[in-house]
Design an enzyme around this catalytic site. Structure first.
Site, PDB file in Angstrom:
ATOM      1  CE1 TYR A  72     -10.000  19.910 -41.577  1.00 35.13           C
ATOM      2  CE2 TYR A  72     -10.994  19.635 -43.749  1.00 35.13           C
ATOM      3  CZ  TYR A  72     -10.391  20.439 -42.798  1.00 35.13           C
ATOM      4  OH  TYR A  72     -10.175  21.764 -43.071  1.00 35.13           O
TER       5      TYR A  72
ATOM      6  CB  SER B 157     -13.136  22.983 -44.470  1.00 38.34           C
ATOM      7  OG  SER B 157     -12.711  22.387 -45.687  1.00 38.34           O
TER       8      SER B 157
END
Length: 262
Positions: A167, A149
């Site tokens: 994350y 990501s």
């Protein structure tokens, strides 16, 4: 010399896609299937998998599914064993399954940290190791694609609604896992690359888009749009096929230019 179309052809290849029942994983599975690969999908919920297999079948793609919980080492091992029992080998591994958790760093719960790190990093290590050891290394070839990501490139701005310490950390770790594994396994004919999507509408990003405002998110992207259900297909086909046989250890952002201006 092969044509460009021949280089992208995946006829006869076997692809295992984790988190493949919806969203980005299903988009990638669809791309590989459209190029001729047989696709094995994995996710936790059998009903979602059944719907995804039916969708792929309607497009003429040969697909099957294995329900598996990637949160445990036992679940990962069982997935690798069953996939190899079904297909005999794995040519392409797409590590897409992941999780997120939002909380301020000072209040971040340990169970939230562990859930994200275990699924986003530990399970990918375990599955890549199992597939590499049992299928790719003995055969002297393979393609591994990790879904990272753009959150792995940087932290969050002070005024950002994103409080995603685990994350961001996990995706940065996945990027260097990609580079390091590529360095070790290149001698076995295995390429290891990552794609780093930007903002795509998905179940995982729904809360973020609602909190930050979709229009505001779009304004921050140079191309003035979010990702759609086609935008990962080309890069997935490239990295899975012989068209990308000399690409390894790379992280490719698919984000409308967002990471270039953060």
């Amino acid at each position: 010399m092969r044509t460009t179309q021949q280089l992208f052809d995946l006829t006869g290849r076997i692809a295992l896609v984790t988190g493949g029942s919806r969203g980005l994983g299903l988009q990638i599975a669809e791309a590989l299937g459209e190029m001729g690969a047989r696709v094995i999908l994995s996710a936790r919920k059998q009903a979602d998998l059944d719907a995804a297999v039916a969708r792929l079948g309607a497009r003429g793609i040969v697909a099957s599914a294995i329900a598996a919980d990637m949160a445990s080492a036992e679940g990962v091992a069982a997935l690798a064993t069953e996939a190899l029992a079904q297909a005999g080998r794995i040519d392409i591994l797409v590590n897409n399954a992941g999780a997120t958790w939002a909380a301020p760093a000072e209040d971040f719960p340990l169970d939230g940290w562990d859930k994200v790190m275990n699924l986003n990093v530990r399970s990918i290590f375990l599955l890549s190791q199992a597939v590499g050891r049992q299928s790719m290394i003995p055969r002297g070839r393979g393609r591994i694609i990790n879904v990272a990501s753009i959150a792995g490139f940087a932290g969050n701005a002070p005024d950002s609604p994103m409080k995603t310490l685990s994350y961001n950390t996990s995706k940065a770790a996945l990027m260097n896992f990609t580079r390091t594994l590529a360095g070790e396994w290149g001698r076995h004919g295995i390429t290891v690359n990552a794609v780093a999507p930007g903002f795509f509408p998905s179940k995982m990003s729904r809360g973020l888009l609602e909190n930050a405002g979709e229009e505001q998110m779009i304004r921050s992207v140079p191309l003035q749009r979010l990702g759609d259900d086609e935008d990962l297909k080309g890069v997935a086909a490239l990295l899975a096929s012989d068209a990308g046989k000399h690409i390894t250890g790379q992280v490719i952002a698919v984000d409308g230019g967002n990471s270039a201006v953060r």
